[in-house]
Design a protein around this motif. Structure first.
Motif, PDB file in Angstrom:
ATOM      1  N   MET A   1      32.232  84.851  65.206  1.00 51.19           N
ATOM      2  CA  MET A   1      31.901  83.466  65.512  1.00 51.19           C
ATOM      3  C   MET A   1      31.844  83.225  67.016  1.00 51.19           C
ATOM      4  N   VAL A   2      32.880  83.680  67.708  1.00 50.68           N
ATOM      5  CA  VAL A   2      32.965  83.415  69.149  1.00 50.68           C
ATOM      6  C   VAL A   2      31.823  84.094  69.891  1.00 50.68           C
ATOM      7  N   ARG A   3      31.645  85.372  69.646  1.00 55.33           N
ATOM      8  CA  ARG A   3      30.588  86.111  70.355  1.00 55.33           C
ATOM      9  C   ARG A   3      29.206  85.591  69.982  1.00 55.33           C
ATOM     10  N   GLU A   4      29.024  85.224  68.739  1.00 56.14           N
ATOM     11  CA  GLU A   4      27.729  84.708  68.288  1.00 56.14           C
ATOM     12  C   GLU A   4      27.428  83.319  68.846  1.00 56.14           C
ATOM     13  N   SER A   5      28.447  82.628  69.352  1.00 54.28           N
ATOM     14  CA  SER A   5      28.260  81.263  69.847  1.00 54.28           C
ATOM     15  C   SER A   5      27.380  81.199  71.087  1.00 54.28           C
ATOM     16  N   VAL A  29      35.735  76.971  67.389  1.00 55.00           N
ATOM     17  CA  VAL A  29      37.096  77.142  66.869  1.00 55.00           C
ATOM     18  C   VAL A  29      37.136  76.787  65.380  1.00 55.00           C
ATOM     19  N   LYS A  30      36.532  75.684  65.027  1.00 54.69           N
ATOM     20  CA  LYS A  30      36.518  75.246  63.619  1.00 54.69           C
ATOM     21  C   LYS A  30      35.830  76.272  62.726  1.00 54.69           C
ATOM     22  N   ARG A  31      34.692  76.797  63.170  1.00 53.29           N
ATOM     23  CA  ARG A  31      33.970  77.786  62.373  1.00 53.29           C
ATOM     24  C   ARG A  31      34.729  79.107  62.288  1.00 53.29           C
ATOM     25  N   ALA A  32      35.401  79.491  63.362  1.00 50.19           N
ATOM     26  CA  ALA A  32      36.187  80.732  63.345  1.00 50.19           C
ATOM     27  C   ALA A  32      37.368  80.612  62.386  1.00 50.19           C
ATOM     28  N   VAL A  33      38.044  79.476  62.389  1.00 48.88           N
ATOM     29  CA  VAL A  33      39.156  79.257  61.466  1.00 48.88           C
ATOM     30  C   VAL A  33      38.641  79.290  60.021  1.00 48.88           C
ATOM     31  N   ALA A  34      37.516  78.662  59.760  1.00 51.39           N
ATOM     32  CA  ALA A  34      36.947  78.655  58.408  1.00 51.39           C
ATOM     33  C   ALA A  34      36.591  80.074  57.966  1.00 51.39           C
ATOM     34  N   ALA A  35      36.093  80.897  58.878  1.00 47.80           N
ATOM     35  CA  ALA A  35      35.742  82.280  58.536  1.00 47.80           C
ATOM     36  C   ALA A  35      36.985  83.083  58.170  1.00 47.80           C
ATOM     37  N   VAL A  36      38.080  82.864  58.875  1.00 49.00           N
ATOM     38  CA  VAL A  36      39.327  83.566  58.554  1.00 49.00           C
ATOM     39  C   VAL A  36      39.884  83.034  57.235  1.00 49.00           C
ATOM     40  N   GLU A  37      39.834  81.728  57.051  1.00 48.92           N
ATOM     41  CA  GLU A  37      40.322  81.119  55.796  1.00 48.92           C
ATOM     42  C   GLU A  37      39.620  81.701  54.576  1.00 48.92           C
ATOM     43  N   ALA A  38      38.369  82.039  54.720  1.00 52.13           N
ATOM     44  CA  ALA A  38      37.602  82.579  53.597  1.00 52.13           C
ATOM     45  C   ALA A  38      38.089  83.965  53.187  1.00 52.13           C
ATOM     46  N   ARG A  39      38.819  84.639  54.074  1.00 54.34           N
ATOM     47  CA  ARG A  39      39.257  86.009  53.795  1.00 54.34           C
ATOM     48  C   ARG A  39      40.770  86.185  53.737  1.00 54.34           C
TER      49      ARG A  39
END
Length: 80
Positions: A1-5, A29-39
């Motif tokens: 997420m961060v690098r792709e931003s 930050v919100k999208r990165a947290v959501a990506a971790v939450e999914a896994r």
């Protein structure tokens, strides 16, 4: 997420730093947290903000300033 931003960022042994306007950084930050939450069943987030209007390139300029202060004034390499 961060690098792709596309925002300036740096990852080191302890943290990931990201630089940009408040809303765009918080969106990453919100999208990165959501990506971790999914896994993962748990997400831990430590957030530290350095808000300095008009300052850009802080990821690089701060390190350069520290290095400049650590450099010896007699031309020899600094002991670290």
């Amino acid at each position: 997420m961060v690098r792709e931003s596309g925002l300036p960022n740096r990852t080191d042994a302890m943290f990931t730093s990201i630089e940009g306007e408040w809303d765009e950084v918080m969106d990453v930050v919100k999208r990165a947290v959501a990506a971790v939450e999914a896994r993962a069943p748990r997400v831990s987030l430590v957030l530290k903000a350095d808000i300095r209007p008009g300052v850009s390139d802080g990821l690089t300029s701060k390190v350069e300033t520290v290095e400049r202060h650590l450099a010896p004034h007699d031309g020899r390499p600094a002991d670290r």
